[in-house]
Design an enzyme around this catalytic site. Sequence first.
Site, PDB file in Angstrom:
ATOM      1  N   ASP A  95     -11.402   5.655  -3.102  1.00  0.00           N
ATOM      2  CA  ASP A  95     -10.263   6.349  -3.699  1.00  0.00           C
ATOM      3  C   ASP A  95     -10.747   7.004  -4.993  1.00  0.00           C
ATOM      4  O   ASP A  95     -11.950   7.026  -5.294  1.00  0.00           O
ATOM      5  CB  ASP A  95      -9.093   5.385  -3.937  1.00  0.00           C
ATOM      6  CG  ASP A  95      -9.406   4.308  -4.975  1.00  0.00           C
ATOM      7  OD1 ASP A  95     -10.556   4.265  -5.485  1.00  0.00           O
ATOM      8  OD2 ASP A  95      -8.499   3.512  -5.285  1.00  0.00           O
ATOM      9  N   GLU A 126       0.822  -1.208   0.000  1.00  0.00           N
ATOM     10  CA  GLU A 126       0.000   0.000   0.000  1.00  0.00           C
ATOM     11  C   GLU A 126       0.859   1.262   0.000  1.00  0.00           C
ATOM     12  O   GLU A 126       0.570   2.221  -0.710  1.00  0.00           O
ATOM     13  CB  GLU A 126      -0.933   0.001   1.212  1.00  0.00           C
ATOM     14  CG  GLU A 126      -2.067  -0.995   1.122  1.00  0.00           C
ATOM     15  CD  GLU A 126      -3.035  -0.693  -0.002  1.00  0.00           C
ATOM     16  OE1 GLU A 126      -3.244   0.492  -0.328  1.00  0.00           O
ATOM     17  OE2 GLU A 126      -3.582  -1.653  -0.571  1.00  0.00           O
ATOM     18  N   TYR A 163      -7.015   6.001   4.543  1.00  0.00           N
ATOM     19  CA  TYR A 163      -7.133   5.108   3.397  1.00  0.00           C
ATOM     20  C   TYR A 163      -6.266   3.860   3.577  1.00  0.00           C
ATOM     21  O   TYR A 163      -6.730   2.730   3.403  1.00  0.00           O
ATOM     22  CB  TYR A 163      -6.750   5.835   2.097  1.00  0.00           C
ATOM     23  CG  TYR A 163      -6.765   4.900   0.909  1.00  0.00           C
ATOM     24  CD1 TYR A 163      -7.941   4.640   0.229  1.00  0.00           C
ATOM     25  CD2 TYR A 163      -5.604   4.242   0.499  1.00  0.00           C
ATOM     26  CE1 TYR A 163      -7.976   3.751  -0.844  1.00  0.00           C
ATOM     27  CE2 TYR A 163      -5.624   3.356  -0.564  1.00  0.00           C
ATOM     28  CZ  TYR A 163      -6.808   3.123  -1.239  1.00  0.00           C
ATOM     29  OH  TYR A 163      -6.835   2.235  -2.279  1.00  0.00           O
TER      30      TYR A 163
END
Length: 316
Positions: A159, A56, A141
Amino acid sequence: MTDADAETGDTAADPRDCLPGDVAAVQDALVSWYEDDHRSFPWRETTDAYEILVSEVMSQQTQLQRVETAWHEFLEQWPTVHDLAAAPRSEVVGFWTGHSLGYNNRARYLHEAAQQVVSEYDGAFPEDPDELEELMGVGPYTANAVASFAFDNGNAVVDTNVKRVLHRAFGVPDDDDAFEVVAGALMPAGESRVWNNAIMELGGVACEKTPKCDEAGCPWRPWCDAYETGDFTAPDVPEQPTFEGSRRQMRGRVVKALSRHGELALDTLGPRVRVDYAPGGEHGREWLRGLVNDLADDGLAEVTERDGETVVRLRE
């Protein structure tokens, strides 16, 4: 609601009103499409929170093809969160720069997050998005992505790709709160891992800026407003600042030079950052000192004065 609102009918619209009546059919169509065929990335084949966090952080504004190679090599060098926590920071930052993975602060934060997991959680990642946010450099996120893909315990991911899909398919207004509400209403309860992967895949391969509805076999064509009307406008997508010649590029060159050569005096470092470096020029000592001071402020470099010279090295 006030009496006046009741009389005029002036009530706030519920964003969920945009959704089709048969939400279950919409959900089933997307999950089936994803499970039948999707891009293969190694971080989709693991539920290891450390491996997912690395992916990520690496994927932030970096092409996935480049991330895949770097991800494998990173995990070969530091296979576990304990390995990363014990590594010298300079080596981690040097790896990041050497693989052109974007802002070096991400490497620093990832390193510090690993140290937190080891020191505060005995090496076991927290499973809740709110608690994951306590890790250095982990925002909402990323925390939600790790909770979803490692523990199947996340909320609906929102997103840029997801916003584009929801705006086009169901006419969700370009409003962050509206996107959050609709994304949450669409996600099947307790299925954040498959759902978030599936809707991001939809935005990544079918509902790109230039849509490929038929070519990609978009499963939402029967309900999609854009497919029906031909209007594929979407919320604005921020553009990445130009990298070539940017201050970010020059900072990366400083880190790369220091990771390769170790401690360097300012005037020895300068030509390794810019070929036109001249101590008294526009891109000279004052300019370079500003770059290394920025890196020092970020905890990435140490700057000292020795025998009348400015000396720089990466911080361990």
